[in-house]
Scaffold this motif. Structure first.
Motif, PDB file in Angstrom:
ATOM      1  N   UNK A 128       4.654   8.129   7.507  1.00 25.44           N
ATOM      2  CA  UNK A 128       4.426   7.574   6.167  1.00 25.44           C
ATOM      3  C   UNK A 128       3.593   8.530   5.318  1.00 25.44           C
ATOM      4  N   UNK A 129       2.579   9.159   5.910  1.00 26.69           N
ATOM      5  CA  UNK A 129       1.725  10.088   5.166  1.00 26.69           C
ATOM      6  C   UNK A 129       2.524  11.290   4.659  1.00 26.69           C
ATOM      7  N   UNK A 130       3.402  11.821   5.488  1.00 27.91           N
ATOM      8  CA  UNK A 130       4.242  12.943   5.059  1.00 27.91           C
ATOM      9  C   UNK A 130       5.180  12.534   3.927  1.00 27.91           C
ATOM     10  N   UNK A 131       5.731  11.330   4.015  1.00 30.70           N
ATOM     11  CA  UNK A 131       6.609  10.835   2.949  1.00 30.70           C
ATOM     12  C   UNK A 131       5.851  10.680   1.642  1.00 30.70           C
ATOM     13  N   UNK A 132       4.640  10.156   1.709  1.00 33.93           N
ATOM     14  CA  UNK A 132       3.832   9.941   0.507  1.00 33.93           C
ATOM     15  C   UNK A 132       3.487  11.278  -0.148  1.00 33.93           C
ATOM     16  N   UNK A 133       3.030  12.245   0.657  1.00 30.70           N
ATOM     17  CA  UNK A 133       2.643  13.555   0.112  1.00 30.70           C
ATOM     18  C   UNK A 133       3.849  14.281  -0.486  1.00 30.70           C
ATOM     19  N   UNK A 134       4.956  14.268   0.233  1.00 31.26           N
ATOM     20  CA  UNK A 134       6.149  14.941  -0.272  1.00 31.26           C
ATOM     21  C   UNK A 134       6.683  14.312  -1.538  1.00 31.26           C
ATOM     22  N   UNK A 135       6.677  12.998  -1.583  1.00 34.82           N
ATOM     23  CA  UNK A 135       7.134  12.288  -2.769  1.00 34.82           C
ATOM     24  C   UNK A 135       6.300  12.643  -3.994  1.00 34.82           C
ATOM     25  N   UNK A 168       8.762  13.716   7.372  1.00 37.59           N
ATOM     26  CA  UNK A 168       8.267  12.352   7.498  1.00 37.59           C
ATOM     27  C   UNK A 168       9.307  11.409   8.079  1.00 37.59           C
ATOM     28  N   UNK A 169      10.539  11.511   7.602  1.00 31.28           N
ATOM     29  CA  UNK A 169      11.602  10.640   8.103  1.00 31.28           C
ATOM     30  C   UNK A 169      11.858  10.885   9.593  1.00 31.28           C
ATOM     31  N   UNK A 215       2.340   8.095  15.186  1.00 29.18           N
ATOM     32  CA  UNK A 215       3.469   8.820  14.607  1.00 29.18           C
ATOM     33  C   UNK A 215       4.051   8.056  13.417  1.00 29.18           C
ATOM     34  N   UNK A 216       3.979   6.724  13.484  1.00 34.56           N
ATOM     35  CA  UNK A 216       4.444   5.904  12.363  1.00 34.56           C
ATOM     36  C   UNK A 216       3.615   6.182  11.116  1.00 34.56           C
ATOM     37  N   UNK A 217       2.299   6.150  11.261  1.00 34.39           N
ATOM     38  CA  UNK A 217       1.422   6.421  10.105  1.00 34.39           C
ATOM     39  C   UNK A 217       1.550   7.876   9.638  1.00 34.39           C
ATOM     40  N   UNK A 218       1.725   8.799  10.578  1.00 28.18           N
ATOM     41  CA  UNK A 218       1.902  10.212  10.195  1.00 28.18           C
ATOM     42  C   UNK A 218       3.175  10.397   9.389  1.00 28.18           C
ATOM     43  N   UNK A 241       0.839  -1.205   0.000  1.00 28.08           N
ATOM     44  CA  UNK A 241       0.000   0.000   0.000  1.00 28.08           C
ATOM     45  C   UNK A 241       0.875   1.256   0.000  1.00 28.08           C
ATOM     46  N   UNK A 242       1.899   1.262   0.850  1.00 35.57           N
ATOM     47  CA  UNK A 242       2.780   2.431   0.946  1.00 35.57           C
ATOM     48  C   UNK A 242       3.498   2.707  -0.377  1.00 35.57           C
TER      49      UNK A 242
END
Length: 461
Positions: free
Chosen positions: A122-129, A99-100, A117-120, A63-64
């Motif tokens: 991942x969400x920041x990494x997805x949006x930034x990417x 995100x990192x 915080x783990x899901x947050x 999913x990620x």
């Protein structure tokens, strides 16, 4: 299309090497996290992991990584119409760094909010990417005028930057995680992303000039003097058809290839004899085989394509070759599964994994940099970043499928999964080879072989 021909280095605009360095550290950041994500999820909580089952971890991984390749469609649209590529890259990079470091927050700070915080993160990494990924690749194409034969070579250089970052990431992040815990691996990723931002911020103005500042749709309207959206021409429609059809075969390739971070990662951890003398190789280090082989083989292939001249295979044929190489890689994994003989307690030779990564890398070099270059040749200017995003969207589907496939190892067993991927990849490569001439015809001169294909297809139409 912009030109920056006054500032060159080794025959290429200096801006290429800025983008190379920016992408190198962004990919270091991404692969630092990817190399340890599944291992972190499945490790026991007493060791600082989350204690998930293999199936749960691989489903989340699918999913990620799927979302990582889906969001560039939206990021490309935002860049083309509102922000421009340069602003999108800076905002996206800042989100990924956040995100990192969110993933790296110690439990003493987040307490019971560890999973949140783990899901947050991942969400920041997805949006930034989503903002970063399509626009950095599109800007490479904008360094060159239409018809410039240096473009494919530029994407090969750019792709080596991607994989140099990946090579360092698996080793450094894997070592940090082994020595100091999983959170240290995420810190490495955050530092890498900050370096990427510093490089882009410090040198973009002098080495890129105006490239990437003005949104592409606004630039085209200014150049043509037509503010209203123009309908696609027949040539543009044909070229977009090529992108969409090739994307279907890309899904097959990456669905198999992306087993590297999921199923093959777990296979190296649990079922592979990793002893080299008295030293046990960390499982995460096997993730470095792919970028190592790319750095080793990319110059060889680049020279080989150039020396072939008119005999150089077209992009569809190269894609077919990629699928065949993928099949050969999974035949190596079939060999590993046969060595186990159905006994999952048996540890297999690590050389099966080495062989698999070798063939998968050959396939990647025949597909990924060629595909990036092809998008910049075929996509209309006003849709450049959007189409790059759609190209990555095929990877999104593939990564989601890869997670589903890998999660069934407990039911189907590794032999069935590895053999199934090998057969599917080979048949897809054969099908693409059959229809290669028609795809070249629809490119309308984007590649040198198009004239030959035009004659052939006109005669058979």
């Amino acid at each position: 299309m912009h030109s920056n021909s006054q500032k060159t280095w080794f025959g290429h605009p200096k801006g290429l090497f800025l983008l190379f360095s920016t992408e190198l550290w962004e990919r270091f950041s991404y692969y630092s996290m990817r190399a340890i994500l599944v291992l972190y999820l499945t490790d026991q909580t007493i060791n600082g992991g989350l204690g998930w089952t293999t199936e749960q971890a691989l489903n989340l991984y699918g999913i990620y990584t799927g979302l990582v390749y889906l969001t560039p469609v939206f990021g490309g649209y935002i860049a083309d119409n509102f922000l421009g590529q340069r602003r999108s890259i800076m905002i996206g990079g800042a989100l990924m760094a956040a995100g990192q470091f969110t993933l790296a927050m110690p439990e003493s700070i987040v307490g019971d909010m560890n999973l949140f915080s783990f899901y947050a993160g991942l969400a920041l990494l997805i949006a930034g990417n989503g903002l970063f990924k399509p626009n950095i690749s599109t800007m490479v194409g904008e360094l060159y005028e239409d018809g410039d034969n240096r473009r494919d070579g530029a994407f090969t250089i750019f792709y080596m930057g991607i994989n140099l970052g990946s090579l360092m990431a698996a080793v450094i992040s894997g070592f940090a995680a082994e020595m100091f815990g999983w959170k240290a691996g995420f810190v490495c990723g955050g530092i890498g992303m900050l370096l990427s931002l510093v490089i882009q911020f410090g040198f973009a103005r002098s080495l890129l000039g105006e490239i990437g500042i003005e949104p592409a749709a606004k630039r085209q309207a200014r150049v043509t003097g037509k503010k209203e959206k123009q309908p696609l021409t027949k040539i543009e429609r044909d070229r977009l058809k090529v992108i969409l059809i090739m994307s279907l075969f890309v899904i097959v390739f990456w669905a198999g290839f992306e087993q590297a971070g999921g199923l093959m990662n777990i296979y190296s951890q649990e079922y592979t004899d990793r002893m080299l003398g008295s030293f046990e190789i960390p499982a995460a280090w096997f993730q470095s085989l792919n970028p190592f082989f790319i750095i080793l083989l990319a110059p060889v292939l680049a020279v080989m394509w150039r020396r072939m001249g008119a005999a150089e295979p077209s992009s569809p044929v190269k894609f077919a070759m990629a699928l065949v190489f993928l099949a050969l890689g999974f035949l190596c994994m079939v060999g590993a599964a046969l060595e186990q003989g159905g006994d999952m307690a048996v540890k297999t030779s690590m050389w099966w994994l080495v062989g698999a990564f070798f063939f998968h890398t050959l396939g990647e070099l025949c597909l990924s940099p060629i595909g990036l270059s092809l998008i910049t040749k075929l996509a209309p200017l006003r849709l450049a970043s959007v189409m790059m995003g759609i190209w990555f969207c095929a990877n999104a589907v593939a990564n989601y499928v890869a997670g589903i496939i890998g999660s069934h190892i407990g039911n189907a067993g590794p032999l069935a999964i590895f053999a199934g991927i090998a057969i599917t990849a080979f048949l897809a490569g054969l099908l693409l080879l059959i229809f290669a001439n028609r795809l070249i015809y629809w490119m309308h001169g984007a590649e040198g072989q198009s004239e030959k294909a035009n004659t052939l297809n006109t005669a058979t139409a």
